[in-house]
Design a protein around this motif. Sequence first.
Motif, PDB file in Angstrom:
ATOM      1  N   PRO A   1       0.826  -1.215   0.000  1.00  0.00           N
ATOM      2  CA  PRO A   1       0.000   0.000   0.000  1.00  0.00           C
ATOM      3  C   PRO A   1       0.862   1.268   0.000  1.00  0.00           C
ATOM      4  O   PRO A   1       0.513   2.250  -0.650  1.00  0.00           O
ATOM      5  N   GLY A   2       1.993   1.213   0.704  1.00  0.00           N
ATOM      6  CA  GLY A   2       2.873   2.384   0.741  1.00  0.00           C
ATOM      7  C   GLY A   2       3.334   2.783  -0.647  1.00  0.00           C
ATOM      8  O   GLY A   2       3.445   3.974  -0.968  1.00  0.00           O
ATOM      9  N   ALA A   3       3.602   1.793  -1.473  1.00  0.00           N
ATOM     10  CA  ALA A   3       4.049   2.085  -2.832  1.00  0.00           C
ATOM     11  C   ALA A   3       2.947   2.801  -3.608  1.00  0.00           C
ATOM     12  O   ALA A   3       3.204   3.724  -4.385  1.00  0.00           O
ATOM     13  N   ILE A   4       1.718   2.354  -3.394  1.00  0.00           N
ATOM     14  CA  ILE A   4       0.596   3.024  -4.083  1.00  0.00           C
ATOM     15  C   ILE A   4       0.522   4.479  -3.640  1.00  0.00           C
ATOM     16  O   ILE A   4       0.343   5.386  -4.453  1.00  0.00           O
ATOM     17  N   VAL A   5       0.658   4.689  -2.326  1.00  0.00           N
ATOM     18  CA  VAL A   5       0.623   6.063  -1.822  1.00  0.00           C
ATOM     19  C   VAL A   5       1.692   6.897  -2.525  1.00  0.00           C
ATOM     20  O   VAL A   5       1.416   7.987  -3.028  1.00  0.00           O
ATOM     21  N   LEU A   6       2.909   6.352  -2.602  1.00  0.00           N
ATOM     22  CA  LEU A   6       3.993   7.068  -3.257  1.00  0.00           C
ATOM     23  C   LEU A   6       3.613   7.440  -4.698  1.00  0.00           C
ATOM     24  O   LEU A   6       3.759   8.584  -5.132  1.00  0.00           O
ATOM     25  N   GLY A   7       3.107   6.455  -5.423  1.00  0.00           N
ATOM     26  CA  GLY A   7       2.740   6.700  -6.821  1.00  0.00           C
ATOM     27  C   GLY A   7       1.645   7.749  -6.943  1.00  0.00           C
ATOM     28  O   GLY A   7       1.698   8.638  -7.798  1.00  0.00           O
ATOM     29  N   GLU A   8       0.661   7.657  -6.040  1.00  0.00           N
ATOM     30  CA  GLU A   8      -0.448   8.613  -6.136  1.00  0.00           C
ATOM     31  C   GLU A   8       0.002  10.022  -5.778  1.00  0.00           C
ATOM     32  O   GLU A   8      -0.479  11.007  -6.353  1.00  0.00           O
ATOM     33  N   VAL A   9       0.903  10.116  -4.819  1.00  0.00           N
ATOM     34  CA  VAL A   9       1.444  11.439  -4.476  1.00  0.00           C
ATOM     35  C   VAL A   9       2.067  12.069  -5.720  1.00  0.00           C
ATOM     36  O   VAL A   9       1.801  13.227  -6.052  1.00  0.00           O
ATOM     37  N   LEU A  10       2.888  11.267  -6.419  1.00  0.00           N
ATOM     38  CA  LEU A  10       3.517  11.807  -7.622  1.00  0.00           C
ATOM     39  C   LEU A  10       2.472  12.153  -8.676  1.00  0.00           C
ATOM     40  O   LEU A  10       2.571  13.168  -9.365  1.00  0.00           O
ATOM     41  N   LEU A  11       1.453  11.281  -8.762  1.00  0.00           N
ATOM     42  CA  LEU A  11       0.426  11.504  -9.786  1.00  0.00           C
ATOM     43  C   LEU A  11      -0.312  12.821  -9.584  1.00  0.00           C
ATOM     44  O   LEU A  11      -0.571  13.558 -10.542  1.00  0.00           O
ATOM     45  N   ILE A  12      -0.663  13.130  -8.334  1.00  0.00           N
ATOM     46  CA  ILE A  12      -1.492  14.314  -8.119  1.00  0.00           C
ATOM     47  C   ILE A  12      -0.665  15.554  -7.807  1.00  0.00           C
ATOM     48  O   ILE A  12      -1.219  16.649  -7.667  1.00  0.00           O
ATOM     49  N   ALA A  13       0.652  15.384  -7.735  1.00  0.00           N
ATOM     50  CA  ALA A  13       1.513  16.547  -7.459  1.00  0.00           C
ATOM     51  C   ALA A  13       1.262  17.694  -8.443  1.00  0.00           C
ATOM     52  O   ALA A  13       1.085  18.843  -8.020  1.00  0.00           O
ATOM     53  N   PRO A  14       1.233  17.438  -9.757  1.00  0.00           N
ATOM     54  CA  PRO A  14       1.026  18.562 -10.682  1.00  0.00           C
ATOM     55  C   PRO A  14      -0.334  19.227 -10.488  1.00  0.00           C
ATOM     56  O   PRO A  14      -0.455  20.443 -10.600  1.00  0.00           O
ATOM     57  N   ILE A  15      -1.348  18.430 -10.173  1.00  0.00           N
ATOM     58  CA  ILE A  15      -2.690  19.000  -9.987  1.00  0.00           C
ATOM     59  C   ILE A  15      -2.680  19.968  -8.816  1.00  0.00           C
ATOM     60  O   ILE A  15      -3.140  21.108  -8.910  1.00  0.00           O
TER      61      ILE A  15
ATOM     62  N   ILE B   1      -3.283  -7.038  -5.152  1.00  0.00           N
ATOM     63  CA  ILE B   1      -3.238  -8.270  -4.360  1.00  0.00           C
ATOM     64  C   ILE B   1      -4.418  -8.305  -3.409  1.00  0.00           C
ATOM     65  O   ILE B   1      -4.619  -7.380  -2.617  1.00  0.00           O
ATOM     66  N   SER B   2      -5.170  -9.365  -3.516  1.00  0.00           N
ATOM     67  CA  SER B   2      -6.376  -9.494  -2.706  1.00  0.00           C
ATOM     68  C   SER B   2      -6.023  -9.422  -1.230  1.00  0.00           C
ATOM     69  O   SER B   2      -5.090 -10.069  -0.770  1.00  0.00           O
ATOM     70  N   GLY B   3      -6.738  -8.606  -0.499  1.00  0.00           N
ATOM     71  CA  GLY B   3      -6.542  -8.514   0.938  1.00  0.00           C
ATOM     72  C   GLY B   3      -5.341  -7.684   1.339  1.00  0.00           C
ATOM     73  O   GLY B   3      -5.030  -7.570   2.526  1.00  0.00           O
ATOM     74  N   TYR B   4      -4.643  -7.108   0.392  1.00  0.00           N
ATOM     75  CA  TYR B   4      -3.448  -6.362   0.769  1.00  0.00           C
ATOM     76  C   TYR B   4      -3.345  -5.031   0.011  1.00  0.00           C
ATOM     77  O   TYR B   4      -3.248  -3.968   0.608  1.00  0.00           O
ATOM     78  N   THR B   5      -3.360  -5.120  -1.322  1.00  0.00           N
ATOM     79  CA  THR B   5      -3.244  -3.877  -2.088  1.00  0.00           C
ATOM     80  C   THR B   5      -4.437  -3.664  -3.022  1.00  0.00           C
ATOM     81  O   THR B   5      -4.406  -2.788  -3.866  1.00  0.00           O
ATOM     82  N   ARG B   6      -5.469  -4.497  -2.866  1.00  0.00           N
ATOM     83  CA  ARG B   6      -6.616  -4.306  -3.739  1.00  0.00           C
ATOM     84  C   ARG B   6      -7.397  -3.075  -3.310  1.00  0.00           C
ATOM     85  O   ARG B   6      -7.737  -2.913  -2.153  1.00  0.00           O
ATOM     86  N   THR B   7      -7.643  -2.180  -4.273  1.00  0.00           N
ATOM     87  CA  THR B   7      -8.452  -1.007  -3.972  1.00  0.00           C
ATOM     88  C   THR B   7      -9.762  -1.117  -4.735  1.00  0.00           C
ATOM     89  O   THR B   7      -9.944  -2.041  -5.543  1.00  0.00           O
TER      90      THR B   7
END
Lengths: 286, 349, 349, 230, 230
Positions: D100-114, D181-187
């Motif tokens: 999940p931490g990796a997703i957070v990292l990616g999303e931070v980068l994704l929305i940074a320009p916005i 991943i079911s139960g771990y990183t599935r959103t």
Amino acid sequence: GGQSEPSAEPAMEQTTEIAEDAGNESVPPRASVSRLRVATTTSLYDTGLWSYLEPMFEEEYGVELDVLYAGTGKALEWGRRGDVDVITVHSRSREEQFVEEGYGLERVTFAYNYFLIVGSPDDPAGLEGMTPEDAFTTLMQNGEAIFVSRGDDSGTHGKEKAIWAIAGYDYEDVRTSGDWYVEGGSGMGPTLVMADEMRAYTLSDMGTYITYRSDLDLEPVVDQGDILLNVYSVLEVTSSRNPEMAANLREFLTSETVQDLIGNYGVVEYGIQLFTPCAGEGIQGI
Amino acid sequence: MILELENISQRKNGQRILSDVNLSFSKGAFFVLMGPTGCGKTTLLRVAGLLDKPSFGRMKYQSEPIPHRGKERLHVRRRMATVFQRPVLFRGSVFSNVEWGLRIRGISEDEISRKVSQVLVMVDLEGYGDRDSSTLSGGELQRVALARALVIEPSILILDEPTTSLDPNLRFNLLRRLKDLHSETGITFIMATHDFTDALSLGTTGAVMRNGRIEQTGTIDEIFYSPSTPFMASFVGMKNVFPAEFSEDGAIVEDLLIRHTSNKRGHGFLAIPPGAIVVSRETTVTSERNHFAGTIICIEREGSIFSISVNCGNLLMISSVTRSALSELDLTEGQDIHISFKASAVHVF
Amino acid sequence: MILELENISQRKNGQRILSDVNLSFSKGAFFVLMGPTGCGKTTLLRVAGLLDKPSFGRMKYQSEPIPHRGKERLHVRRRMATVFQRPVLFRGSVFSNVEWGLRIRGISEDEISRKVSQVLVMVDLEGYGDRDSSTLSGGELQRVALARALVIEPSILILDEPTTSLDPNLRFNLLRRLKDLHSETGITFIMATHDFTDALSLGTTGAVMRNGRIEQTGTIDEIFYSPSTPFMASFVGMKNVFPAEFSEDGAIVEDLLIRHTSNKRGHGFLAIPPGAIVVSRETTVTSERNHFAGTIICIEREGSIFSISVNCGNLLMISSVTRSALSELDLTEGQDIHISFKASAVHVF
Amino acid sequence: MPQLLEAFRIALDMIVSGDPVVFSIAFRTLMISVTATVIAALIFIPVGCLIHFNRFRGKRFLVSIIQTLFSVPTVLVGMLVFLLISRAGPLGSLGMLFSPGAIVLGEVLLIAPILTGLTISALSGMGRDVADTALSLGAGQLQMVLKVLSESRYMVLTAVLMGFGRAVSEIGVAIIIGGNISGYTRTLTTAIALGVGKGETSASIALGIILLALAMIVSVTVNTLQHSEK
Amino acid sequence: MPQLLEAFRIALDMIVSGDPVVFSIAFRTLMISVTATVIAALIFIPVGCLIHFNRFRGKRFLVSIIQTLFSVPTVLVGMLVFLLISRAGPLGSLGMLFSPGAIVLGEVLLIAPILTGLTISALSGMGRDVADTALSLGAGQLQMVLKVLSESRYMVLTAVLMGFGRAVSEIGVAIIIGGNISGYTRTLTTAIALGVGKGETSASIALGIILLALAMIVSVTVNTLQHSEK
Ligand SMILES: Nc1ncnc2c1ncn2[C@@H]1O[C@H](COP(=O)(O)OP(=O)(O)OP(=O)(O)O)[C@@H](O)[C@H]1O
Ligand SMILES: Nc1ncnc2c1ncn2[C@@H]1O[C@H](COP(=O)(O)OP(=O)(O)OP(=O)(O)O)[C@@H](O)[C@H]1O
Ligand SMILES: [Mg+2]
Ligand SMILES: [Mg+2]
């Protein structure tokens, strides 16, 4: 799900534009009747076989062939809704059900290959040389070596479940038995990448594994066993707008020339036979 | 000197807005900055308030140079407060506007509410604390802006036309309170204004600007009663300003000899305040040394007084009289009359 | 009557801002709206300019009721233009600001550039056309806003304190031009102002508001010289306003008998203009019928005149004198003096 | 479109019956995207302020670049972060991939320009008035910036909601570096994508409805906070 | 991350050699997303104005809903439009599915909330001053709205760029209702997604770089237009 009567709607008026526009890349024809849509499973699409065959078919029959790719479930769903004319997938039971429900004409097999159990070269669970069911039993009992499942109800996932069944396990038990069983939810490619990153085992179709092979540190550990047989078949959709052309595509795929081409596809590039042609040989798969 | 501006110039978009301004403000002064619109008052006040950096020149606070950036500059800036010509209020209540300057200084809650209530009373806005700042009238807004600066109790308070939207009574009261505050606290005021009444009743020293330059600086009396240039004379409202040749006999203006009390010689200017010119129907012997006959060209009302233009030979002199004088003398346009004024009323420069 | 307001009331946030306002503006009038800050002038002008709808009451344009919405209302609104108390300029050049009202009316390019140049000359901003509107000084901004409204040549021009940021000379010139425009074109002006000089020199008729009500309406002279209430008297600057008992002998104010020329009886008010009160060191026999002895309490400068507070018995009277009178009479605080004023100078109401 | 009705029925069912799998996915989704939004806001609103309140060469070009990055596809961000944190990548040793931490990292980068771009827009809309007023009352640089931000809070909150919207609805990052991943990183979005892949239209739409319900809660909360603050 | 360098090399190669397939995909992508953005702007900027300039019950709630829709996942929009225009759907007879026009439709719906919401934000930032001034000079309702819009044009253009960014970078709609048909509905993002699926990381990133180059052209063009207009 979206049940709808396979309805025959009147052909549309735009047919006049077709001739001029056919084959023009940037100004494609608009009428769907002029286009034949085939839905194929992602694993087949990713091997590039369709890109290879598409121009031949288009040239031979003067039609614009739209190749759509998706998981088996989605491809069949498109067929049910009448959004595609032909389907090529690899899940016998669901195909038969599709035909039984009247959405498809007939299940015609045209090629097969094998699924593989792949894993990191050091083979931590020592699966090398086992039968698929034994390999799975070992994994289950080991409980340490990671196995990544597609977990997406795809044909490959279906195959995995079938193997668990033969090995004598209830799939629900397997799913919930521990951290070693990782249920991804992605395509074959990403699943292979995940297995590689986690130094885990996974079940893969041959085509995708071959195309990914060079980037990954994964070797086939189990590649024998009838249960691993992967049969591709072609289905004409009952509600097709263009049933003749759909039949043409079935004939094209099962014709001797094309069967030869399928047999030789990828041999030069990957040094291995990706598909074994089997039209009319009565190989139905499991 | 609490604040000194030395050789300040300011350019904007290649345009010279301020040229070589030198001014010093002594502690506790009430300094009034005047000048026609667009002469650079606001630009100068922004420099003085450390809100803009001048293109050239330097500034000192209590004889220490003010650096162009850094903690020290902030420290000096925190001793000042500016009320802009077009103040904007923050969103939220009047109270939240007024308290802001205290809040950012970390003053305690008790202190804040005490001081804010006090200053709201001072600007006649008691009970306005909870009002949304966007619903205020023009004059209320202006007073909130003033209160917001006053509450900080700065050492230097810079006001850019702070009373423009106020009615005369309120303005009078407010000015009186500012004056009291000034004499009680010794705050240094720097105020730009167009209003001579404000300037005269509040100012101790002042300056008049013209085209980005300081035209004259000095005490208020010097500015208003001893203008040093024709521009200054006309600016402070002296109407009868004429170029003159000065000799021992007096000053020759066109073909008239005007007697005065200065010992100036050669070329110069003189001005006769319109209020000092007496209009009468006949000549009488008085202590006045200048007497001329003339014709009334026009009579015009200017506020509560009347301005009478009289043609004396080639010279147009303006005399101002009250409404009652006008009706008692029964003056009308075209009438022949006499005007007279004392030699001591003539301002020579 | 070009515009009539009938029983207009306005509420905002449950607050009553205007109460039952009735006003009519005759075509070609120069109507001046006065009143203390926060009395509702801006609110009223917004209703009159069809920018806000009143909570109650109705309006007529040339005797036709103005509907609350629709084409007809827009049509009337297009015959008006308002200059706000705190005008905002659009982004872009001065020219683009001024031309906008013409552009939305579909005027031709030629016509536009001719009219814009003309009006820029009128407001003394010739050559400012290309200037970015955000770089203007306060007075320049105000004049651009004025030009933007003038250029439309509306039938009714509504001005909310249009001259607050102008220096006296410019203001004088601008007002004179507005006056000329008024007499040439017959535009109806409705102007809110705090400046009595403006009101007196421009206005033909006017009204004074107080707490959202019209306190008095009439000609300018009526308002300034015949205030109808103590509020009005003090508002127009009459300083010596006292309640009095009127009898045949005169008026009793505290223990003084004040002679006047009215035949009022019973309870009422009187006011003595400070300028009408003569201060002298000795009593002399004159035609003045009111003579009192008193003591100077304080002397204060108010602009260019001085205001002297004299205690006569229990009454505090204010006399205003010029600087020269002050020095000639050599007046100081605490001194005993005599004051006198004519019976005809006493205003009774 | 009977599937739509069906979808609403399923969504209601999931909510009413408290389906534990759906609830845990929804909760995870909310945690991940709120965390990403908060982190991004804390970093990139100040970055936007820095850019707005400073003059430097190439500022306009930088703003153009930021606006260009509004167009960055989520899969591209996913791939870049993947290359960064995969075993063979420079940060591979942290073992962040498929967490999940990796997703957070990616999303931070994704929305940074916005967040950066909309903050700059919001501040540009305020003009110099408010900043000048704050300075004239003795504010330090930071106090001034905070005041201007708070004056333009409606726009800034819109920016935050827009960033949250982008984070909560994106798939590329969550699939590629989360792995679904079911139960771990599935959103919710990867679950929807999975459902779509399986042809389970109604169930997928039901998950979409649940996602929008979450977003609704967030937007109403934020709006209420903003209005009550005023 | 050698793939990154490799990706730049490939991208450069594609551009320099003028790879016809890539060019046609890029052109198609641009056409589709620009068309969608223009249509959405023409419809939803006015809708935003209507909402902002009118008072009505439930306005704040409506704004909350719009902000909630910032979070709508592209796949959800894709599915809904799919249900609408698939053969079995209510608009099935139009035969729009799997065509570029269908993608445009989906993208218009996708970015509608962004354009509406940001337009409302932009207008809210302007205060009543400008509107009042326009009215006081005799503007009709429409002229007034246009003036206020033009005064807030920096924000409105940011909104348009944000909408374009969302449209050009989205995958869900293009895949689900476009079908990623080679030579017909394949866009840069679906091509990237396909590449990712096949493990062709560098080539996919190269396509991403080309997409950003397109976006850069659009953002610079729009910014230049805005500045020159001023
Ligand atoms: N950026 C700029 N570019 C060009 N000229 C400018 C700029 N900023 C200000 N000016 C001009 O500089 C002059 C001085 O402006 P300033 O605001 O200081 O005048 P002011 O004395 O305060 O006038 P007012 O009494 O009208 O407020 C004005 O003529 C103004 O037009
Ligand atoms: N929305 C509101 N809620 C409460 N009070 C309001 C509101 N709007 C205006 N007021 C009050 O109404 C009164 C009249 O306001 P208005 O702006 O008309 O005054 P004004 O006569 O123009 O004053 P000024 O001379 O200061 O401009 C003011 O006291 C103001 O505070
Ligand atoms: Mg100024
Ligand atoms: Mg007002």
